[in-house]
Enzyme design. Structure first.
Site, PDB file in Angstrom:
ATOM      1  N   ASP A  10      76.621  36.620 -38.909  1.00 21.21           N
ATOM      2  CA  ASP A  10      75.172  37.176 -38.230  1.00 21.21           C
ATOM      3  C   ASP A  10      74.985  35.748 -37.220  1.00 21.21           C
ATOM      4  O   ASP A  10      74.037  36.160 -36.397  1.00 21.21           O
ATOM      5  CB  ASP A  10      74.268  37.153 -39.215  1.00 21.21           C
ATOM      6  CG  ASP A  10      74.215  38.533 -39.544  1.00 21.21           C
ATOM      7  OD1 ASP A  10      74.398  39.434 -38.754  1.00 21.21           O
ATOM      8  OD2 ASP A  10      74.319  38.715 -40.743  1.00 21.21           O
ATOM      9  N   HIS A  16      68.600  38.456 -40.054  1.00 22.59           N
ATOM     10  CA  HIS A  16      69.680  38.455 -41.081  1.00 22.59           C
ATOM     11  C   HIS A  16      69.915  36.938 -41.493  1.00 22.59           C
ATOM     12  O   HIS A  16      69.891  36.584 -42.646  1.00 22.59           O
ATOM     13  CB  HIS A  16      71.007  39.398 -40.669  1.00 22.59           C
ATOM     14  CG  HIS A  16      70.719  40.790 -40.593  1.00 22.59           C
ATOM     15  ND1 HIS A  16      71.976  41.522 -39.822  1.00 22.59           N
ATOM     16  CD2 HIS A  16      69.573  41.556 -40.755  1.00 22.59           C
ATOM     17  CE1 HIS A  16      71.328  42.875 -39.697  1.00 22.59           C
ATOM     18  NE2 HIS A  16      69.964  42.819 -40.198  1.00 22.59           N
ATOM     19  N   TYR A  31      69.368  34.682 -45.025  1.00 22.04           N
ATOM     20  CA  TYR A  31      70.230  33.897 -45.844  1.00 22.04           C
ATOM     21  C   TYR A  31      69.642  32.783 -46.283  1.00 22.04           C
ATOM     22  O   TYR A  31      69.625  31.935 -47.475  1.00 22.04           O
ATOM     23  CB  TYR A  31      71.345  33.526 -45.282  1.00 22.04           C
ATOM     24  CG  TYR A  31      72.106  34.913 -44.754  1.00 22.04           C
ATOM     25  CD1 TYR A  31      72.269  35.943 -45.491  1.00 22.04           C
ATOM     26  CD2 TYR A  31      72.517  35.109 -43.509  1.00 22.04           C
ATOM     27  CE1 TYR A  31      72.892  37.048 -45.153  1.00 22.04           C
ATOM     28  CE2 TYR A  31      73.259  36.068 -43.017  1.00 22.04           C
ATOM     29  CZ  TYR A  31      73.285  37.448 -43.875  1.00 22.04           C
ATOM     30  OH  TYR A  31      73.787  38.486 -43.528  1.00 22.04           O
ATOM     31  N   GLU A  45      80.918  44.501 -37.092  1.00 23.85           N
ATOM     32  CA  GLU A  45      79.830  45.509 -37.413  1.00 23.85           C
ATOM     33  C   GLU A  45      80.169  46.405 -38.679  1.00 23.85           C
ATOM     34  O   GLU A  45      79.479  46.701 -39.378  1.00 23.85           O
ATOM     35  CB  GLU A  45      78.969  45.870 -36.464  1.00 23.85           C
ATOM     36  CG  GLU A  45      78.510  45.149 -35.463  1.00 23.85           C
ATOM     37  CD  GLU A  45      77.082  44.724 -35.876  1.00 23.85           C
ATOM     38  OE1 GLU A  45      76.661  44.841 -36.933  1.00 23.85           O
ATOM     39  OE2 GLU A  45      76.654  43.905 -34.878  1.00 23.85           O
ATOM     40  N   ASP A 103      71.082  48.178 -40.989  1.00 27.99           N
ATOM     41  CA  ASP A 103      70.895  47.299 -39.671  1.00 27.99           C
ATOM     42  C   ASP A 103      72.478  47.681 -39.185  1.00 27.99           C
ATOM     43  O   ASP A 103      72.669  48.030 -38.028  1.00 27.99           O
ATOM     44  CB  ASP A 103      70.367  46.149 -39.640  1.00 27.99           C
ATOM     45  CG  ASP A 103      69.024  46.124 -39.812  1.00 27.99           C
ATOM     46  OD1 ASP A 103      68.220  47.202 -39.666  1.00 27.99           O
ATOM     47  OD2 ASP A 103      68.284  44.781 -39.927  1.00 27.99           O
ATOM     48  N   GLU A 104      73.432  47.088 -40.098  1.00 30.25           N
ATOM     49  CA  GLU A 104      74.639  47.153 -39.408  1.00 30.25           C
ATOM     50  C   GLU A 104      75.266  48.567 -39.216  1.00 30.25           C
ATOM     51  O   GLU A 104      76.104  48.631 -38.346  1.00 30.25           O
ATOM     52  CB  GLU A 104      75.519  46.321 -40.539  1.00 30.25           C
ATOM     53  CG  GLU A 104      75.199  44.768 -40.776  1.00 30.25           C
ATOM     54  CD  GLU A 104      74.809  43.862 -39.706  1.00 30.25           C
ATOM     55  OE1 GLU A 104      74.905  44.330 -38.744  1.00 30.25           O
ATOM     56  OE2 GLU A 104      74.735  42.662 -39.990  1.00 30.25           O
ATOM     57  N   HIS A 146      74.156  49.534 -35.817  1.00 32.69           N
ATOM     58  CA  HIS A 146      74.877  48.552 -34.986  1.00 32.69           C
ATOM     59  C   HIS A 146      76.451  49.165 -34.783  1.00 32.69           C
ATOM     60  O   HIS A 146      76.632  49.321 -33.666  1.00 32.69           O
ATOM     61  CB  HIS A 146      75.016  47.242 -35.114  1.00 32.69           C
ATOM     62  CG  HIS A 146      73.480  46.544 -35.394  1.00 32.69           C
ATOM     63  ND1 HIS A 146      73.439  45.329 -36.105  1.00 32.69           N
ATOM     64  CD2 HIS A 146      72.318  47.099 -35.116  1.00 32.69           C
ATOM     65  CE1 HIS A 146      72.181  45.247 -36.190  1.00 32.69           C
ATOM     66  NE2 HIS A 146      71.630  46.010 -35.510  1.00 32.69           N
TER      67      HIS A 146
END
Ligand SMILES: [Fe+2]
Ligand SMILES: [Fe+2]
Length: 367
Positions: free
Chosen positions: A86, A120, A124, A208, A242-243, A246
């Site tokens: 990310d 993202h 973390y 992705e 989200d990924e 994408h």
């Protein structure tokens, strides 16, 4: 100078190519060439979320009191690897593609998408800070972990090549120019630019669509099989959603090129680099299998998962990602994967604009 921030000439962006066209002027969405990109942006906005909305207090107790040392290793190693992925995605899309894009709906998607990669990254820190009073040691260890860093070059090679040549193109235009990394003059022509863009899009699509999934599977296994780390799982589900968006959007961009909608020259260059593009997905698959093998080495285990299951899942997700980009699948005879329990944690990646839901309702992920 080739690049201009605002092209003062009258340009009909609906007749421009996605990349390398006349240059952008007004960011307008009343008429667009590709509505799927405008919808992807709307969908991304509708998915806005913040990691701080998720309570991790139970996760902290479970991390130290319930997980074994091996499970803690798997948990943290995955977070560190995701942090690398990310970091790249929050930084590179606008740098690589931004100045080469020539339709507003693709530019806007490329502005909004990395903002969510930054969310993202913030996640973390939120997760790791919850577990460790001082998360610095965890973050400092990422760039010295050879199991993580040895895939950084494969991750960034296509981006870095496009960024270098693309910047020279943006300043000097087409022609023979000295390329520092090659220490020679290179003929920068439309075909070279198109090929570099296609390869970078493929590398992004593989990232992705494939690279996050070992980590996703492990995160969900903690909750599904051990009934722990549910807060982390909730955050990872936001990220996975989200990924998937994408992957779908960039896959649609690739497919638009592959099917000739951007014209015969783009299609010819797509076909010319198809072996290299296929190799990008193969390398990605191999590296992710190696990552799974590393995680489960030295007798480390996680209920509900093993390397064979993960490999089967990765073959499926690699196929889906490639087919979504108009690229023949690497594993056309792959069996359905053996980790069916994970499906309820994942999203299909369909891009449909959804109305903004109330703030608290956004925490509930299953729609
Ligand atoms: Fe991300
Ligand atoms: Fe992403």
């Amino acid at each position: 100078m080739s690049y201009t921030t605002f092209n003062a000439k009258q340009v009909d962006a609906t007749t421009e190519p996605m990349f390398l066209g006349s240059g952008l002027n007004v960011a307008r969405y009343d008429r667009v060439k590709y509505r799927f990109l405008d919808k992807a942006t709307d969908q991304q906005f509708a998915q806005f979320w913040r990691p701080e909305e998720v309570d991790l207090s139970r996760d902290k107790l479970e991390f130290w009191n319930t997980l074994t040392e091996d499970q803690r290793y798997i948990f943290l190693a995955n977070l560190k690897y995701q942090s690398l992925l990310d970091s790249v995605q929050a930084r590179a899309p606008m740098l690589a593609f931004g100045h080469l894009i020539s339709i507003p709906e693709l530019e806007t998607f490329t502005v909004v998408w990395p903002a969510f990669e930054a969310i993202h990254d913030k996640s973390y820190t939120h997760i790791i800070r919850n577990v460790f009073p001082d998360p610095a040691a965890v973050f400092d260890s990422i760039v010295v972990d050879e199991n993580i860093i040895n895939r950084a070059q494969a991750l960034t090679q296509a981006y870095d090549e496009l960024i270098e040549i693309g910047m020279i193109y943006s300043v000097y235009g087409y022609g023979y120019h000295v390329v520092p990394s090659r220490n020679e003059r290179v003929m920068i022509d439309p075909s070279l630019m198109r090929r570099l863009i296609i390869k970078a899009l493929a590398a992004v699509n593989a990232l992705e669509g494939v690279r996050f999934y070992v980590s996703f599977l492990c995160s969900f296994a903690f909750t599904e099989k051990l009934n722990v780390m549910a807060g982390n799982s909730k955050i990872i589900r936001f990220i996975a959603r989200d990924e998937a968006l994408h992957r779908k959007a960039i896959g649609d961009v690739l497919k638009t090129i592959a099917t000739g909608k951007e014209g015969a020259e783009w299609k010819a260059d797509f076909d010319a680099v198809l072996p290299e593009v296929t190799q990008i997905y193969q390398e990605c698959f191999d590296q992710e299998v190696a990552w799974a093998e590393h995680l489960f080495a030295n007798g480390r285990t996680l209920p509900g998962l093993n390397v064979s299951h993960i490999k089967g899942f990765l073959a499926n997700v690699t196929n889906q990602t490639m087919l979504g980009g108009g690229i023949p699948a690497l594993f056309p005879t792959a069996e359905p994967h053996q980790v069916q329990w994970v499906n309820k944690y994942l999203y299909s990646g369909n891009v449909q604009a959804a109305p903004q839901r109330p703030r608290l309702a956004r925490i509930c992920l299953v729609e």
